[in-house]
Design a protein around this motif. Structure first.
Motif, short mmCIF file in Angstrom:
data_model
loop_
_atom_site.label_atom_id
_atom_site.label_comp_id
_atom_site.label_asym_id
_atom_site.label_seq_id
_atom_site.Cartn_x
_atom_site.Cartn_y
_atom_site.Cartn_z
N ALA A 64 0.79 -1.35 0.07
CA ALA A 64 0.10 -0.55 0.38
C ALA A 64 0.57 1.16 0.01
CB ALA A 64 -1.17 0.37 1.16
N ASP A 65 2.07 1.97 0.63
CA ASP A 65 2.73 2.21 0.45
C ASP A 65 3.44 2.65 -0.45
OD1 ASP A 65 2.50 2.72 3.31
OD2 ASP A 65 4.56 2.22 4.00
N LEU A 66 4.14 1.65 -1.24
CA LEU A 66 4.54 2.04 -2.37
C LEU A 66 3.35 2.05 -3.16
CD1 LEU A 66 7.01 -1.42 -2.23
CD2 LEU A 66 7.32 1.18 -1.67
N ALA A 67 2.46 1.58 -3.85
CA ALA A 67 0.87 2.04 -4.52
C ALA A 67 1.34 3.54 -4.01
CB ALA A 67 0.44 0.89 -4.32
N ARG A 68 1.08 3.93 -2.90
CA ARG A 68 0.44 5.34 -2.65
C ARG A 68 1.71 6.38 -3.52
NH1 ARG A 68 0.58 5.36 2.49
NH2 ARG A 68 2.25 6.44 2.86
N ASP A 160 10.19 2.17 2.75
CA ASP A 160 11.34 3.66 2.99
C ASP A 160 12.71 2.59 2.26
OD1 ASP A 160 9.65 5.62 3.71
OD2 ASP A 160 10.19 5.16 5.93
N ILE A 161 13.08 1.81 2.70
CA ILE A 161 14.41 1.08 1.71
C ILE A 161 13.92 0.87 0.51
CG2 ILE A 161 16.02 -1.00 2.67
CD1 ILE A 161 15.43 -0.88 5.50
N ILE A 162 12.37 0.28 0.44
CA ILE A 162 12.74 -0.14 -0.73
C ILE A 162 12.69 0.88 -2.14
CG2 ILE A 162 11.07 -1.00 -2.62
CD1 ILE A 162 10.13 -3.44 -0.13
N TYR A 163 12.09 1.91 -1.22
CA TYR A 163 11.88 3.30 -1.87
C TYR A 163 12.80 3.66 -2.44
CZ TYR A 163 9.84 7.61 -3.24
OH TYR A 163 9.71 8.96 -4.41
N GLU A 164 13.85 3.98 -1.78
CA GLU A 164 15.35 4.48 -1.85
C GLU A 164 16.10 3.85 -2.97
OE1 GLU A 164 19.13 6.29 1.00
OE2 GLU A 164 17.03 5.11 1.73
N LYS A 165 16.14 3.05 -2.64
CA LYS A 165 16.53 1.59 -3.09
C LYS A 165 16.41 1.64 -5.03
CE LYS A 165 20.70 -0.86 -3.87
NZ LYS A 165 21.43 -0.25 -3.13
N LEU A 166 14.63 1.64 -4.99
CA LEU A 166 14.63 1.47 -6.09
C LEU A 166 14.41 2.79 -7.06
CD1 LEU A 166 12.10 -1.04 -6.55
CD2 LEU A 166 14.64 -1.25 -7.08
N THR A 167 14.26 4.36 -6.27
CA THR A 167 13.98 5.33 -6.88
C THR A 167 14.85 6.42 -6.95
OG1 THR A 167 12.89 6.91 -5.36
CG2 THR A 167 11.59 4.99 -6.69
N GLY A 168 16.23 5.82 -5.51
CA GLY A 168 17.00 6.82 -5.38
C GLY A 168 16.79 8.21 -4.33
N LEU A 170 14.45 9.61 -1.39
CA LEU A 170 14.03 9.46 0.46
C LEU A 170 13.31 8.67 1.24
CD1 LEU A 170 16.41 12.07 2.95
CD2 LEU A 170 16.83 9.40 1.88
N GLY A 171 12.38 7.58 1.44
CA GLY A 171 11.02 7.34 1.33
C GLY A 171 11.11 8.10 2.80
N VAL A 172 9.29 8.73 2.72
CA VAL A 172 8.42 9.29 3.88
C VAL A 172 7.67 8.81 4.76
CG1 VAL A 172 9.79 11.22 3.20
CG2 VAL A 172 7.53 10.02 1.98
N ASP A 384 -8.26 25.34 -2.14
CA ASP A 384 -7.10 24.31 -1.70
C ASP A 384 -6.32 25.60 -0.22
OD1 ASP A 384 -7.62 22.34 -2.93
OD2 ASP A 384 -6.20 22.88 -4.51
N GLU A 385 -5.95 24.42 0.18
CA GLU A 385 -4.91 25.56 1.66
C GLU A 385 -4.22 24.95 2.75
OE1 GLU A 385 -8.24 26.55 3.76
OE2 GLU A 385 -7.73 25.18 5.24
N SER A 386 -3.13 25.65 3.02
CA SER A 386 -2.16 24.84 3.86
C SER A 386 -1.22 23.59 3.45
CB SER A 386 -3.30 23.71 5.07
OG SER A 386 -3.70 25.47 5.53
N PRO A 387 -0.60 24.31 2.20
CA PRO A 387 -0.29 23.21 1.65
C PRO A 387 1.45 22.72 2.20
CG PRO A 387 0.70 25.45 0.21
CD PRO A 387 -0.09 25.45 1.52
N SER A 388 2.74 21.76 2.85
CA SER A 388 3.44 21.01 3.48
C SER A 388 4.35 19.82 3.10
CB SER A 388 2.04 20.94 4.63
OG SER A 388 3.35 20.31 5.60
N PHE A 389 5.32 20.05 2.59
CA PHE A 389 5.84 19.07 1.88
C PHE A 389 6.13 18.26 2.49
CE2 PHE A 389 7.40 22.62 -1.17
CZ PHE A 389 7.41 21.76 -2.28
N ALA A 390 5.92 16.60 2.00
CA ALA A 390 7.22 15.97 2.54
C ALA A 390 9.07 15.33 2.36
CB ALA A 390 6.41 14.13 2.03
N PRO A 391 8.95 14.83 3.78
CA PRO A 391 10.67 15.26 4.15
C PRO A 391 11.40 15.12 2.73
CG PRO A 391 9.47 14.58 5.53
CD PRO A 391 8.82 14.26 4.71
N ASN A 392 10.94 14.50 1.85
CA ASN A 392 11.69 13.73 0.77
C ASN A 392 10.95 14.60 -0.75
OD1 ASN A 392 8.95 13.40 -0.26
ND2 ASN A 392 10.27 11.05 -0.53
N GLY A 393 10.57 15.80 -0.55
CA GLY A 393 10.21 17.12 -1.74
C GLY A 393 9.61 16.63 -2.51
#
Length: 441
Positions: A64-68, A160-168, A170-172, A384-393
């Protein structure tokens, strides 16, 4: 300045929270995903051996994380017997035939004292490695200590580890989000996992709560509460629930924003007249005024290196976004497209910022590169309002409206992937994405 202009600029600070919110029932956030990356990585997640003994199934959470993220296509493992438990069990031809580029296998092993050991491997189904068992190339493999109550967090860490390894990147997935809801006549500041599960109430009040802001180490939240029938800024420790008043000066105290070192916050006060930006130490001492104008200066956001502060001001006649040195000094206007641009938030790399732009009566999330000034509109909603970045942007969390009530949503920084996080009933607003903790693998 007319009263109309004043109300337009401050609507994000007070108006939306004093207005009546719909009654809500306690419910977890559910996520709907639309769109995706131009090229999605096909990954198969095999059920972990031993996970069926626990409520939280790791393989399902990881998938679910990876699909999201919109970066991955999850390849079904249905019908595969026996399921592989070790690299030597993997038949590459079977997974290639299913279109998988990578395969995740794992085990949950019980340890003395109720502890668990979660072992997983990320395997390539494309490249063979003659030196490995079965010729399968291992891309990553970890053994993570866990417990029955921490299995969901462990699953997020694996994702997170999978995401980072396959995309380069950081996972969040193992991060948290904060937001404000209203249940009946009760406002609640809640913290949940990044997927909306495990929501916990940090603070509740019969009066509005707004502007939650995470400390850089993820241990504290600053927020604005109206318990005293006026906006007052508090800081609260999440582990102990201990809180203290950071700012309760004459007039309004609002819009807290942490400096990247966690030692200071930028806040907005009206104690000297109009809304102006001040710096204050994290213990409530050392107040220093940073802006000196007769206009409304508000909504500060620190640059990741701590050198600059973005903010909203109507000093030029309409709300626009400016940048100034963090110690104060002469501001420079950054936005020129449109007559209404507010709520800037720096990207984690400091090269761009997101904000809310009004165009044709719509309030939409936009992103602007600082060097080039290029603007991209990311959403196409009404309010829309209150935008907030994920730590990996890579993702931007924001609040929107659906059916007359507040919902949370997210959009990728390229605008391709869109998510909607909703509850079964009620209003959800004021999201803030927490930091990626240094202890994360």
């Amino acid at each position: 300045m007319t009263e109309l202009r004043l109300s337009r600029l401050l609507i994000r600070l007070i108006g939306l929270f004093v207005a009546a919110w719909l009654s809500t029932a306690q419910a977890a956030l559910t996520i709907e995903i639309t769109g995706g990356a131009a090229l999605q990585i096909p990954v198969a997640i095999a059920p972990f051996q031993g996970e069926e003994a626990w409520r939280d199934r790791l393989s399902g959470i990881i998938a679910a994380d990876l699909a999201r993220s919109g970066q991955f296509k999850i390849v079904s493992t249905a019908g595969v017997t026996p399921l592989p438990r070790q690299p030597a069990d993997v038949k590459l031809a079977d997974w290639k035939a299913r279109g998988a580029a990578a395969l995740v296998i794992g085990n949950v092993v019980s340890q003395p004292g109720g502890r668990l050991d979660v072992q997983f491997r990320l395997l390539s189904t494309i490249k063979e490695d003659p030196a490995s068992p079965g010729g399968v190339q291992q891309l990553a493999g970890f053994s993570l200590p866990s417990s029955p109550t921490q299995l969901r967090l462990t699953a997020h860490q694996i994702a997170d580890i999978i995401y980072e390894k396959l995309t380069g990147d950081l996972g969040v997935f193992a991060t948290r989000i904060a937001y404000v809801t209203k249940r009946g006549g009760l406002y609640e500041l809640q913290v949940a996992d990044s997927d909306g599960v495990n929501a916990q109430t940090v603070f509740s009040s019969r009066e509005p709560i707004m502007s939650p802001a995470w400390s850089p180490d993820g241990t504290r939240l600053a927020y604005v509460a109206f318990e005293s029938k006026k906006p007052v800024i508090y800081v609260q420790e999440l582990a102990t629930a201990r809180r203290f008043v950071l700012a309760n000066f004459k007039g309004s105290n609002s819009a807290p924003a942490w400096a990247p070192d966690g030692r200071q916050l930028a806040i907005v006060l009206t104690k000297d007249g109009t809304s102006q930006i001040y710096a204050i130490n994290a213990d409530g001492t050392g107040l220093k005024r940073l802006t000196h104008s007769s206009a409304i200066d508000t909504e500060p956001s620190w640059s990741p290196d701590g050198r600059y502060i973005l903010f909203t001001s109507d000093r030029g006649g309409s709300p626009q976004i400016y940048r100034m040195p963090a110690y104060g000094g002469e501001p420079v206007r950054l936005t020129f497209q449109g007559s209404y641009n507010v709520t800037p938030r720096y990207s984690p790399d400091g090269k761009s910022f997101v904000f809310i732009q009004r165009e044709g009566g719509r309030f939409r999330v936009a992103m602007q590169e600082i060097a080039s000034g290029q603007v991209q509109i990311l959403t196409d909603n009404q309010l829309d309002e209150s935008p907030s970045f994920a730590p990996n942007g890579k993702l931007i969390l924001y609040a929107s409206e659906q059916g007359g009530r507040g919902v949370l949503a997210a959009v990728s920084s390229d605008g391709r992937v869109k998510q909607k996080l909703t509850t079964e009933a009620g209003d959800v607003r004021e999201p803030a994405w927490g930091p990626r903790l240094k202890s994360q693998p």
